[in-house]
Design a protein around this motif. Structure first.
Motif, PDB file in Angstrom:
ATOM      1  N   THR A 101       1.754 -10.191  69.386  1.00  0.00           N
ATOM      2  CA  THR A 101       0.524 -10.680  70.025  1.00  0.00           C
ATOM      3  C   THR A 101      -0.648  -9.814  69.643  1.00  0.00           C
ATOM      4  O   THR A 101      -1.798 -10.130  69.978  1.00  0.00           O
ATOM      5  CB  THR A 101       0.694 -10.683  71.554  1.00  0.00           C
ATOM      6  N   SER A 102      -0.392  -8.706  68.950  1.00  0.00           N
ATOM      7  CA  SER A 102      -1.474  -7.817  68.525  1.00  0.00           C
ATOM      8  C   SER A 102      -1.967  -8.266  67.159  1.00  0.00           C
ATOM      9  O   SER A 102      -1.187  -8.609  66.274  1.00  0.00           O
ATOM     10  CB  SER A 102      -0.955  -6.379  68.443  1.00  0.00           C
ATOM     11  N   ALA A 103      -3.303  -8.267  67.000  1.00  0.00           N
ATOM     12  CA  ALA A 103      -3.889  -8.764  65.748  1.00  0.00           C
ATOM     13  C   ALA A 103      -3.527  -7.914  64.546  1.00  0.00           C
ATOM     14  O   ALA A 103      -3.653  -8.340  63.420  1.00  0.00           O
ATOM     15  CB  ALA A 103      -5.416  -8.846  65.881  1.00  0.00           C
ATOM     16  N   ASN A 135      -0.406  -9.940  63.819  1.00  0.00           N
ATOM     17  CA  ASN A 135      -0.819 -11.343  63.699  1.00  0.00           C
ATOM     18  C   ASN A 135      -2.125 -11.311  62.919  1.00  0.00           C
ATOM     19  O   ASN A 135      -3.208 -11.214  63.497  1.00  0.00           O
ATOM     20  CB  ASN A 135      -0.994 -11.941  65.098  1.00  0.00           C
ATOM     21  N   ASN A 180      -5.471 -10.566  61.259  1.00  0.00           N
ATOM     22  CA  ASN A 180      -6.839 -10.934  61.560  1.00  0.00           C
ATOM     23  C   ASN A 180      -7.756 -10.680  60.372  1.00  0.00           C
ATOM     24  O   ASN A 180      -8.967 -10.801  60.501  1.00  0.00           O
ATOM     25  CB  ASN A 180      -7.344 -10.174  62.794  1.00  0.00           C
ATOM     26  N   GLN A 181      -7.159 -10.347  59.213  1.00  0.00           N
ATOM     27  CA  GLN A 181      -7.935 -10.163  57.999  1.00  0.00           C
ATOM     28  C   GLN A 181      -7.130 -10.639  56.803  1.00  0.00           C
ATOM     29  O   GLN A 181      -5.905 -10.596  56.807  1.00  0.00           O
ATOM     30  CB  GLN A 181      -8.293  -8.681  57.800  1.00  0.00           C
ATOM     31  N   ALA A 228     -12.475 -10.903  57.491  1.00  0.00           N
ATOM     32  CA  ALA A 228     -11.997 -11.301  58.810  1.00  0.00           C
ATOM     33  C   ALA A 228     -11.550 -12.750  58.825  1.00  0.00           C
ATOM     34  O   ALA A 228     -12.097 -13.609  58.122  1.00  0.00           O
ATOM     35  CB  ALA A 228     -13.094 -11.068  59.853  1.00  0.00           C
ATOM     36  N   ALA A 251     -11.205 -15.939  61.445  1.00  0.00           N
ATOM     37  CA  ALA A 251     -11.688 -16.375  62.757  1.00  0.00           C
ATOM     38  C   ALA A 251     -10.515 -16.668  63.683  1.00  0.00           C
ATOM     39  O   ALA A 251      -9.432 -17.081  63.244  1.00  0.00           O
ATOM     40  CB  ALA A 251     -12.575 -17.612  62.610  1.00  0.00           C
ATOM     41  N   SER A 252     -10.717 -16.472  64.968  1.00  0.00           N
ATOM     42  CA  SER A 252      -9.652 -16.704  65.957  1.00  0.00           C
ATOM     43  C   SER A 252      -9.594 -18.170  66.392  1.00  0.00           C
ATOM     44  O   SER A 252      -8.775 -18.545  67.232  1.00  0.00           O
ATOM     45  CB  SER A 252      -9.882 -15.808  67.178  1.00  0.00           C
ATOM     46  N   THR A 253     -10.454 -19.035  65.817  1.00  0.00           N
ATOM     47  CA  THR A 253     -10.459 -20.462  66.165  1.00  0.00           C
ATOM     48  C   THR A 253      -9.120 -21.090  65.823  1.00  0.00           C
ATOM     49  O   THR A 253      -8.604 -20.914  64.721  1.00  0.00           O
ATOM     50  CB  THR A 253     -11.580 -21.194  65.399  1.00  0.00           C
ATOM     51  N   ALA A 254      -8.541 -21.853  66.790  1.00  0.00           N
ATOM     52  CA  ALA A 254      -7.252 -22.503  66.539  1.00  0.00           C
ATOM     53  C   ALA A 254      -7.436 -23.662  65.560  1.00  0.00           C
ATOM     54  O   ALA A 254      -8.313 -24.497  65.750  1.00  0.00           O
ATOM     55  CB  ALA A 254      -6.655 -23.009  67.853  1.00  0.00           C
ATOM     56  N   ASN A 262     -16.616 -15.154  57.508  1.00  0.00           N
ATOM     57  CA  ASN A 262     -15.182 -14.953  57.652  1.00  0.00           C
ATOM     58  C   ASN A 262     -14.434 -16.215  57.257  1.00  0.00           C
ATOM     59  O   ASN A 262     -15.034 -17.239  56.945  1.00  0.00           O
ATOM     60  CB  ASN A 262     -14.842 -14.526  59.090  1.00  0.00           C
TER      61      ASN A 262
END
Length: 861
Positions: A560-562, A565, A567-568, A573, A575-578, A591
């Motif tokens: 659950t930690s980026a 998971n 994030n780059q 980067a 984006a965290s958008t689903a 990004n």
């Protein structure tokens, strides 16, 4: 000081040597008849001790180059020193030793897995060994013993998607990740723009072509065919003038003057046209065909191609004629090109399909003068026979100076035949370009093993490889002669090492079936077991609970930690958008973010491309009937069609007649036709091993040898040098071999000699060595020689000889060191054998250990 006579000293030495040769053990002191079997030297006394030499300076020769394992008493420190890794190391003073480990104060303590407390953070059982920890790629190990992840490392800053590389190219605005087969990676790339074509038409002259399928407004095929024309017309410009061509009748003006396309009626000069002559008749005394000068013979034919040897004369149908029994005489061509009658060479040559009824006492393969016999393939020498001088192998070394010695010289790798159960990895010997001699062969039918030397530039090593599926074991066993039993000591299998496994595959990277002992360790582990890289202490390590966790005895990432998971992507980067179904990752200038794909939709069984001659939008491309597209997206040719199943070669038709085994394609004047071609020729060279080498041979059927139960004889200078008899036994310098290989005469072996060495010598023995000879005649300045044996399992049957020659005031030794875990004769494992002054020794590998064939004096009396 007591002075002993030379006779007494010699007597003592002989007694000691005799005792050593008998049992290779020595006991001094009490109870001399009772000796510890595992000890080379047994000292027993309750009043006396072992007095080591008192050394005031170990930096002087020869102590400065003493071998590892030597013990001395160093006077300045009043401590024992041991030679290790080429330097003198101080043995720990007992006043500074560890006094207690896990509450145990004895001279030896035991530390097992039961002494390590179980905790909620890490699950330990007695069946699991504690493993040492160190920081690898993407992991940080702080000085305080805390493990954390490095999110600046590409291991977490994802450089791959599902195992496929991502290019490091920085993306531009609106780029998408696109798979690039050329670089085998995902690359940022702009999406193509949409476009469409409403109609495609084909226009051709209607007097010549008929067009169908035009126009195409959606999908379809454009085609054209020739229109019907009147008989006996040609496609040409108007008669006598330039203009648009059409079909019309041929006129005389269409044939230019002096053309080569019709028969010329001339009385002088050279006929340049093709013509035929029929009927019976006579031609003058000399006839020349294809000549520009007067023929010299009754019939002289020109047109011979010197480079290919193809003559201008062809006897039609002779190539397909039935072969007859060879006659005594045959036709041949001399240097002038004249056809002459000569003896048939086929009666006195070795045929490439083998000979029968060979008389082994008079017939042989070889030379009749002092010229080396060479056997080649592809014009490269593989095997040579002859005198040493004839082969150019005379060297100014012992056993290499006999110019008349018969020598068999092999210039290639050796590969051996195998039973039908062996499918792969046929056994072979070869030497690499780096000078490493290796052996590779089958294991259990389909697996393989490989062993031999490795390394480059005088940095050699030795490898032993077993595998194919990846889980084949490398085993180390010991043999007990009393009950002929084998005991497995260690195995390496599936990237794991097991000790005392009794045939079971190791369950962990290191699996020890038995106890482990750690001495000198401190600390009470209650978390993760690790090792201090400086002191070697075993202690617990902390961990970063944000990114790491321990569950059921296993360290796991907190997904659950980026940092896990991702994030780059390559430091850009994400984006965290689903994302939603069908979206792709698109770079928006800031990004990577999910976005709808801009790729156009393609119709079924179509390709996306552009057939227009100008750049523009993508177009759908249909496939011709000769091309197909699988459901997996693979474009392939329909090989059942004649367009791929070639019916022509360079425009010449290929006959549809089915060929039979061994036939060739032969041009019969109209088409290429499968034809049986005789392996023999009029010059007698077609079915023989030529002295200049053969080409086009078939290794499966062509061979050098006999087809009946007759011996194959090889001669040089008209003297038999080698024979392979009817039973397959090979004899060198003997006509009656009694073993698989029978040599009558001498053989030469390599000698590596170190005379009065001025520095310590270490030599790693391999297949190029046979005798290691050391000679010393100088008192001072000469050094020892250390010979490292290869693993006995890598060279079963191999023999090495060692000699330490001493005269005048010389001194020094030869040390013979076994491979790790192996032993020499009755010496213990990993025990070095000393070849003392004026001694020789000979060893042979059993495939498991080294036996001592001989060890004793090399004096000349």
């Amino acid at each position: 000081m007591k002075i002993f006579s030379n006779r007494l000293v010699l007597l003592c030495m002989l007694v000691l040597i005799a005792a050593y040769a008998e049992a290779q053990q020595l006991k001094l002191g009490k109870n001399p008849t009772t000796i510890e079997k595992s000890a080379l030297l047994d000292l027993n006394s309750d009043k006396q001790g072992l007095l080591l030499p008192r050394i005031a300076d170990y930096t002087v020769a020869p102590l400065s180059t003493a071998p590892d394992g030597m013990l001395i008493y160093y006077v300045p420190d009043k401590l024992l020193y041991i030679r290790k890794n080429g330097t003198w190391k101080k043995l720990v003073d007992e006043t500074n030793a560890i006094s207690s480990v896990n509450g145990q104060t004895g001279p030896v303590v035991s530390l097992t897995t039961s002494d390590i407390s179980e905790s909620v953070n890490l699950y330990y059982t007695d069946a699991r060994a504690r493993a040492a920890f160190s920081a690898g790629t993407g992991i940080n190990l702080s000085g305080a013993g805390v493990i954390s992840a490095l999110n600046t490392s590409n291991l977490w800053n994802a450089a791959q998607l599902q195992g496929r590389n991502i290019a490091t190219t920085a993306p531009a605005d609106q780029n998408v990740l696109t798979w690039d087969a050329a670089s085998n990676s995902w690359i940022p790339k702009a999406t193509g723009s949409n476009g469409s074509v409403t109609s495609v038409a084909l226009s051709l002259p209607s007097s010549v072509f008929s067009v169908s399928g035009s126009p195409v407004t959606s999908t379809g095929t454009l085609s054209a065919s020739f229109t019907s024309q009147a008989a006996n017309t040609v496609f040409a410009a108007p008669n006598g003038s330039a203009g648009t061509p059409s079909f019309r009748s041929l006129v005389a003006a269409d044939i230019p003057s002096g053309s080569n396309n019709y028969i010329q009626n001339i009385s002088t000069g050279t006929q340049t046209a093709s013509f035929s002559i029929t009927g019976n008749g006579l031609i003058g005394s000399k006839l020349g065909v294809g000549l520009s000068t007067t023929p010299a013979n009754t019939l002289e034919v020109g047109g011979t191609t010197a480079a290919s040897g193809l003559s201008g004369l062809r006897l039609t149908g002779l190539g397909a004629a039935t072969l007859q029994t060879p006659l005594t005489n045959t036709l041949a061509v001399n240097a002038n090109g004249d056809v002459v009658v000569t003896s048939n060479a086929a009666a006195n040559n070795w045929l490439i399909t083998g000979n029968s009824n060979v008389n082994a006492s008079t017939q042989f393969l070889g030379t009749t003068n002092d010229v080396k016999m060479v056997i080649k393939s592809n014009n490269t020498s593989f095997l040579e026979f002859g005198r040493r001088a004839t082969l150019g192998l005379v060297q100014n070394y012992p056993e290499y100076t006999n110019a008349d010695e018969s020598v068999t010289f092999v210039r290639s790798a050796l590969q051996f035949d195998v039973p039908s159960t062996v499918q792969f990895y046929k056994p072979k010997f070869w030497t690499t370009s780096d000078g490493n001699f290796r052996l590779k062969g089958p294991a259990a039918g389909t697996d393989f093993f490989e062993l031999g030397a490795s390394g480059t530039n005088n940095n050699g090593g030795f490898e032993f490889i077993i595998g194919d599926d990846g889980d084949e074991p490398i085993l180390f066993k010991s043999y007990y002669y009393v009950d002929s039993s084998y005991t497995e000591m260690m195995r390496m299998q599936s990237k794991k090492v097991g000790i005392n496994m009794a045939g079971v595959t190791p369950a962990q990277t290191l699996d020890v079936r038995g106890t482990m002992r750690l001495t000198g360790s401190t600390g009470t582990p209650d978390n993760i077991l690790g090792r201090n890289s400086g002191s070697g202490d075993i202690a617990t390590l902390g961990f970063d609970a944000t990114t790491l966790g321990i569950t059921s005895g296993s360290i796991k990432a907190n997904n659950t930690s980026a940092v896990w998971n991702a994030n780059q992507l390559q430091s850009v980067a994400v984006a965290s958008t689903a994302p939603t179904s069908g979206q792709v990752l698109t770079y928006n200038g800031t990004n990577w973010a999910p976005a709808a794909s801009s790729l156009p939709t393609v119709s079924a069984s179509r390709l996306l491309g552009r057939y227009a001659t100008t750049s523009g939008a993508a177009q759908e491309i249909s496939l011709n009937t000769s091309l197909k597209l699988t459901t997996g997206g693979v474009l392939y040719a329909d090989s059942t069609l004649a367009i791929w199943n070639a019916s022509k070669l360079q425009g010449t038709r290929v006959s549809a007649t089915a060929p039979t085994s061994g036939q060739y394609l032969v041009y019969d004047g109209t088409a290429w036709v499968p034809t049986t071609v005789s392996s023999g020729g009029s010059n007698g060279n077609g079915a023989k091993w030529s002295t200049n080498g053969n080409s086009g041979t078939s290794p499966g059927s062509d061979f050098l040898g006999t087809t009946d139960s007759k011996a194959l004889v090889v001669k040089t200078n008209n003297t038999e040098a080698m024979r392979v008899d009817a039973s397959g036994r090979v004899g060198v310098n003997t006509a009656a071999p009694s073993s698989t290989f029978h040599l009558t005469g001498s053989f030469a072996a390599n000698i590596t000699s170190y005379d009065n060495p001025t520095a310590a010598v270490t030599v790693n023995l391999n297949e190029t060595h046979y005798m290691i000879a050391r000679m010393s005649s100088v008192n001072g300045g000469t050094y020892n020689v250390t010979a490292n044996l290869p693993a006995a399992s890598s060279c079963p049957g191999r023999v090495y000889v060692f000699s330490n020659t001493i005269f005048d005031s010389g001194y020094g030794k030869v040390y013979v060191v076994p491979a790790t875990g192996e032993f020499i004769g009755s010496l213990g494992k990993n025990t070095t054998m000393n070849v003392d002054e004026r001694q020789s020794a000979a060893l042979q590998s059993t495939g498991t250990y080294w036996v001592v064939i001989y060890k004793g004096s090399n004096q000349g009396y």
